[in-house]
Motif scaffolding. Structure first.
Motif, PDB file in Angstrom:
ATOM      1  N   TYR A 211      43.495  28.957  37.676  1.00 54.11           N
ATOM      2  CA  TYR A 211      44.591  27.994  37.621  1.00 54.11           C
ATOM      3  C   TYR A 211      45.341  28.163  36.303  1.00 54.11           C
ATOM      4  CZ  TYR A 211      42.213  25.621  41.468  1.00 54.11           C
ATOM      5  OH  TYR A 211      41.627  25.325  42.677  1.00 54.11           O
ATOM      6  N   GLY A 212      46.644  27.906  36.318  1.00 50.97           N
ATOM      7  CA  GLY A 212      47.417  27.966  35.085  1.00 50.97           C
ATOM      8  C   GLY A 212      48.884  27.655  35.330  1.00 50.97           C
ATOM      9  N   TYR A 213      49.614  27.528  34.243  1.00 44.28           N
ATOM     10  CA  TYR A 213      51.053  27.273  34.310  1.00 44.28           C
ATOM     11  C   TYR A 213      51.772  28.615  34.393  1.00 44.28           C
ATOM     12  CZ  TYR A 213      49.762  22.545  33.010  1.00 44.28           C
ATOM     13  OH  TYR A 213      49.199  21.297  32.995  1.00 44.28           O
ATOM     14  N   LEU A 214      52.541  28.796  35.449  1.00 45.40           N
ATOM     15  CA  LEU A 214      53.205  30.074  35.696  1.00 45.40           C
ATOM     16  C   LEU A 214      54.395  30.239  34.760  1.00 45.40           C
ATOM     17  CD1 LEU A 214      53.052  32.547  37.569  1.00 45.40           C
ATOM     18  CD2 LEU A 214      54.666  31.391  39.078  1.00 45.40           C
ATOM     19  N   ALA A 244      44.712  35.962  25.131  1.00 41.27           N
ATOM     20  CA  ALA A 244      43.874  35.437  26.207  1.00 41.27           C
ATOM     21  C   ALA A 244      44.687  34.443  27.033  1.00 41.27           C
ATOM     22  CB  ALA A 244      42.638  34.761  25.628  1.00 41.27           C
ATOM     23  N   VAL A 245      44.855  34.740  28.317  1.00 45.79           N
ATOM     24  CA  VAL A 245      45.644  33.907  29.218  1.00 45.79           C
ATOM     25  C   VAL A 245      44.841  33.652  30.490  1.00 45.79           C
ATOM     26  CG1 VAL A 245      47.884  34.639  28.325  1.00 45.79           C
ATOM     27  CG2 VAL A 245      46.806  35.951  30.163  1.00 45.79           C
ATOM     28  N   ALA A 246      45.378  32.788  31.353  1.00 44.35           N
ATOM     29  CA  ALA A 246      44.673  32.423  32.584  1.00 44.35           C
ATOM     30  C   ALA A 246      44.882  33.437  33.692  1.00 44.35           C
ATOM     31  CB  ALA A 246      45.128  31.040  33.055  1.00 44.35           C
ATOM     32  N   GLY A 247      45.948  34.223  33.608  1.00 40.12           N
ATOM     33  CA  GLY A 247      46.231  35.228  34.627  1.00 40.12           C
ATOM     34  C   GLY A 247      47.380  36.092  34.161  1.00 40.12           C
ATOM     35  N   LEU A 248      47.491  37.290  34.742  1.00 40.96           N
ATOM     36  CA  LEU A 248      48.517  38.219  34.283  1.00 40.96           C
ATOM     37  C   LEU A 248      49.078  39.006  35.462  1.00 40.96           C
ATOM     38  CD1 LEU A 248      50.007  39.454  31.851  1.00 40.96           C
ATOM     39  CD2 LEU A 248      48.134  41.104  31.657  1.00 40.96           C
ATOM     40  N   MET A 249      50.414  39.119  35.500  1.00 39.20           N
ATOM     41  CA  MET A 249      51.117  39.944  36.479  1.00 39.20           C
ATOM     42  C   MET A 249      52.089  40.834  35.717  1.00 39.20           C
ATOM     43  SD  MET A 249      52.037  37.162  39.450  1.00 39.20           S
ATOM     44  CE  MET A 249      51.311  35.527  39.338  1.00 39.20           C
ATOM     45  N   SER A 250      52.052  42.119  36.008  1.00 41.73           N
ATOM     46  CA  SER A 250      52.884  43.076  35.298  1.00 41.73           C
ATOM     47  C   SER A 250      53.551  44.015  36.288  1.00 41.73           C
ATOM     48  CB  SER A 250      52.025  43.891  34.320  1.00 41.73           C
ATOM     49  OG  SER A 250      52.745  44.988  33.802  1.00 41.73           O
ATOM     50  N   LEU A 290      52.247  24.298  37.601  1.00 44.27           N
ATOM     51  CA  LEU A 290      50.820  24.554  37.630  1.00 44.27           C
ATOM     52  C   LEU A 290      50.480  25.162  38.987  1.00 44.27           C
ATOM     53  CD1 LEU A 290      47.996  24.283  36.331  1.00 44.27           C
ATOM     54  CD2 LEU A 290      47.852  22.000  37.360  1.00 44.27           C
ATOM     55  N   VAL A 291      49.805  26.327  38.971  1.00 42.86           N
ATOM     56  CA  VAL A 291      49.557  27.055  40.209  1.00 42.86           C
ATOM     57  C   VAL A 291      48.111  27.535  40.270  1.00 42.86           C
ATOM     58  CG1 VAL A 291      51.949  27.866  40.334  1.00 42.86           C
ATOM     59  CG2 VAL A 291      50.211  29.303  39.244  1.00 42.86           C
ATOM     60  N   TYR A 292      47.714  27.914  41.485  1.00 45.22           N
ATOM     61  CA  TYR A 292      46.477  28.680  41.665  1.00 45.22           C
ATOM     62  C   TYR A 292      46.883  30.109  41.993  1.00 45.22           C
ATOM     63  CZ  TYR A 292      42.109  30.526  43.449  1.00 45.22           C
ATOM     64  OH  TYR A 292      41.003  31.311  43.645  1.00 45.22           O
ATOM     65  N   PHE A 293      46.321  31.063  41.271  1.00 46.45           N
ATOM     66  CA  PHE A 293      46.671  32.475  41.393  1.00 46.45           C
ATOM     67  C   PHE A 293      45.407  33.268  41.685  1.00 46.45           C
ATOM     68  CE2 PHE A 293      47.141  36.426  38.595  1.00 46.45           C
ATOM     69  CZ  PHE A 293      47.746  37.189  39.583  1.00 46.45           C
ATOM     70  N   GLU A 294      45.443  34.102  42.732  1.00 48.58           N
ATOM     71  CA  GLU A 294      44.276  34.902  43.087  1.00 48.58           C
ATOM     72  C   GLU A 294      44.717  36.319  43.449  1.00 48.58           C
ATOM     73  OE1 GLU A 294      40.317  34.778  45.986  1.00 48.58           O
ATOM     74  OE2 GLU A 294      42.034  33.473  46.406  1.00 48.58           O
ATOM     75  N   VAL A 295      44.028  37.303  42.877  1.00 46.96           N
ATOM     76  CA  VAL A 295      44.299  38.713  43.159  1.00 46.96           C
ATOM     77  C   VAL A 295      43.338  39.183  44.240  1.00 46.96           C
ATOM     78  CG1 VAL A 295      44.405  41.046  42.202  1.00 46.96           C
ATOM     79  CG2 VAL A 295      45.055  39.085  40.791  1.00 46.96           C
ATOM     80  N   LEU A 296      43.899  39.719  45.326  1.00 48.46           N
ATOM     81  CA  LEU A 296      43.116  40.273  46.423  1.00 48.46           C
ATOM     82  C   LEU A 296      43.359  41.784  46.502  1.00 48.46           C
ATOM     83  CD1 LEU A 296      43.929  37.522  49.068  1.00 48.46           C
ATOM     84  CD2 LEU A 296      41.911  37.667  47.592  1.00 48.46           C
TER      85      LEU A 296
END
Length: 662
Positions: A211-214, A244-250, A290-296
């Protein structure tokens, strides 16, 4: 009165039942709920036929790929397109459907080699969705003769979906070499790893959720718009590091061994690359929320969330007790490698301690590989004394006693910058500089030395620390690259923003961290440099080492934008004859700096893999504190090893080994 059954009669009954179950295809038993799925088809007449059979590849090296197994029975000239739902392995299909009765070892020896008694041709039909490419792929262990391939490909195409062209994927060093030489004209196209890697849109790098703020942040704004640990960050371009972050997209594809990816693995941070992520409508619709992010494996999930579900997850991920970092400040000696060991982390740091292990192993190898010459370690005490003499220790204590600054990214960045400046502007102990210069002149083949970070919060089990600290080049007696400047810059890097945040994330005691320095000759003009992980990252619990290598000095772990390296898996690092008797090198991508040709020769790759296998065994069974002591299996245990090929004879140098934490 009936007699009671004896143990012998029960055993006979169980054996009889076992034989009956063996004769009856297991798939028939367990697949009863879905009898509409065929077990196989003799041809694929449409995409719908492929769809009903498809599954995921056993080994997923790329994202967004579907797979169907195919088996060609040579004597009967029969093709079987096999259901992935019912059968994971070719062997299981042959045993249950074709009556094959011998064990898997015999099956593999006969059907993955050049033997005349080969019974089957075994392959995967993979569909890469991003570029709509259909490929035929043989196992990397398959030594199938070219003549058999030339016969098989037209036979397979004739039974394949009309209008869809099958390409032979040259996925191994052996096939690339074979098709680079003059060969008879073929009626089918071929593709190389770059054709697939370059056409990918999506790359799952760490399959996790959080979870984190996008937040969408441009790379050029990262320093002034510093993300926090509860932010899920979307970047617009390549970045060499990230706090250090809650999630990363590049949008920038990574090698598995890049600093960015290793840090996300170590942190447990969900991480993906998608070439169009900055413009993705799902991201734009939820930016700032605030979102839920999941990598599949083939896609990612993104949905709006609320604090009620996010906060328990955040709290569960925070270490409860601060982790102490032992440090020994009693010794002022410059330590030679033969007097250090893996237990010396509290004296000279993790990098120098692990280098000492490599130093011993290199001597035992009889010159088959080396460590950089002229090596010694500067202990922690000089760093701590420099903090006191410069007044940086007071600045550090002030920061550590200010919770508001520690929790405000902007204030934290400013105070850390002040600390680094104080360290870099204060003079180094002149006695230390004299001792270092004397040691270099006495023992090194060159005055140009590499001063490498070696902290007690780096290269240790459970905390990798890749790329957190700085290493610098210094030349004894040179005014342009003086050794005192190199030493100060290495010491100051303890207080890099990202290093501080990483230690905060793992709750390491900031007041305990200390910097030693590993010193050895530098490599200004190496033939090749790279990083290897001594396990198969693409197939857990299986053989193989993953190697990333680049021509010259171009970095593998933090390359310039748009630059790719050789990525490969070598399966010949173990003692199993099936693998050691074959030259099994599977390529995932090729260097953009080497005209599409492999950076290393086949002999160099095999030699490197052999020594990596031996080093892994030594660490697993002999070095205290490795994962073996925690019950981790040998195939799941891994080291992160840096290497170089240098000089006119391309001498192999191993310059670093540390536990790989994922």
């Amino acid at each position: 009165m009936k007699s009671q059954p004896t143990f012998r009669s029960i055993g006979y009954l169980l054996r009889t039942l076992g034989i009956a179950l063996w004769l009856l295809p297991i798939g028939d038993i367990f697949a009863q709920p879905d009898m509409q799925r065929p077990f196989y088809l003799s041809s694929l007449k449409s995409v719908a036929d492929y769809t009903v059979l498809k599954g995921s590849p056993v080994v997923e090296k790329y994202g967004q790929v579907e797979s169907v197994k195919v088996l060609w029975e040579l004597k009967k000239d029969k093709l079987y397109f096999i259901s992935s739902y019912h059968y994971k392995w070719h062997y299981r299909f042959a045993r249950q459907r074709l009556g094959y009765w011998q064990n898997r070892t015999v099956f593999n020896e006969r059907n993955y080699g050049e033997r005349k008694d080969r019974e089957y041709v075994l392959a995967n039909l993979n569909h890469y969705l991003a570029n709509d490419l259909w490929t035929v792929e043989f196992s990397s262990a398959d030594q199938i003769p070219l003549a058999t391939i030339h016969t098989f490909m037209p036979r397979l195409q004739a039974a394949f979906i009309p209008g869809k062209v099958l390409h032979l994927f040259l996925n191994t060093h052996r096939l690339v070499e074979a098709f680079s030489e003059p060969t008879p004209p073929v009626s089918y196209p071929v593709v190389r790893a770059d054709d697939i890697y370059g056409g990918q849109l999506y790359q799952p790098l760490n399959l996790r959720g959080n979870y984190g703020y996008l937040r969408k942040i441009k790379v050029e704004d990262l320093k002034k718009s510093v993300p926090g640990r509860h932010d899920i960050v979307v970047l617009d371009g390549p970045a060499l590091d990230i706090p250090a972050v809650a999630g990363l997209m590049s949008p920038d594809f990574q090698t598995p061994l890049s600093h960015l990816n290793i840090l996300c693995k170590n942190r447990g941070t969900p991480f993906l690359a998608h070439r169009n992520i900055w413009r993705d409508p799902r991201v734009n619709a939820l930016a700032g929320k605030l979102v839920y992010f999941e990598v599949l494996a083939d896609t990612f999930r993104l949905r709006e969330a609320d604090l009620g579900e996010a906060q328990p997850v955040w709290q569960a991920n925070v270490p409860r007790e601060p982790v102490a970092l032992p440090r020994n400040l009693k010794s002022r000696e410059l330590w030679p490698m033969n007097r250090l060991s893996a237990r010396s982390v509290n004296l000279v740091g993790g990098k120098a301690a692990n280098f000492a292990v490599l130093h011993r192993l290199a001597r035992r190898s009889g010159g088959k590989w080396k460590v950089p010459e002229g090596a010694f370690a500067i202990p922690f005490v000089y760093y701590v004394e420099h903090l006191r003499s410069s007044g940086a220790d007071t600045l550090i204590q002030h920061l550590l006693n200010d919770p508001a600054a520690r929790n405000d990214p902007q204030q934290l960045a400013m105070q850390l910058k002040t600390i680094r400046k104080r360290i870099k502007k204060s003079p180094v102990d002149p006695d230390l500089l004299v001792a270092v210069a004397e040691r270099v002149r006495a023992e090194s083949p060159t005055l140009r030395m590499r001063f490498r970070s070696s902290t007690n919060a780096e290269d240790i089990d459970g905390f990798n620390g890749a790329g957190l600290y700085s290493s610098k080049t210094g030349i004894v007696g040179d005014a342009t690259k003086p050794i005192d400047q190199a030493i100060r810059k290495v010491w100051a890097s303890v207080w890099n923003y990202r290093a501080f945040q990483e230690r905060e994330y793992f709750n390491l005691r900031q007041e305990d961290v200390a910097m030693g320095i590993l010193v050895h000759r530098s490599f200004p003009d190496e033939h090749a440099n790279g990083v290897a992980i001594t396990k198969n990252l693409y197939r857990p619990g299986y053989f193989g080492v993953v190697i990333n290598v680049q021509r010259g000095e171009t970095s593998v772990v933090s390359p310039p934008p748009g630059v790719t390296c050789d990525q490969l898996i070598c399966y010949s690092e173990n003692d199993i004859r099936f693998y050691t008797s074959r030259r099994i090198i599977e390529y995932i991508s090729y260097s953009s700096e080497n005209a599409g040709q492999p950076v290393l020769t086949e002999a160099q790759v095999l030699r490197l893999a052999e020594h990596l296998g031996k080093i892994k065994k030594h660490y697993y069974y002999n070095v205290p504190g490795t994962r073996s002591s925690a019950g981790q299996s040998f195939y799941d245990f891994a080291l992160d090893v840096e290497f170089k090929f240098d000089g006119p004879d391309s001498t192999l140098y191993l310059k670093q080994a540390r536990p790989y934490n994922d």
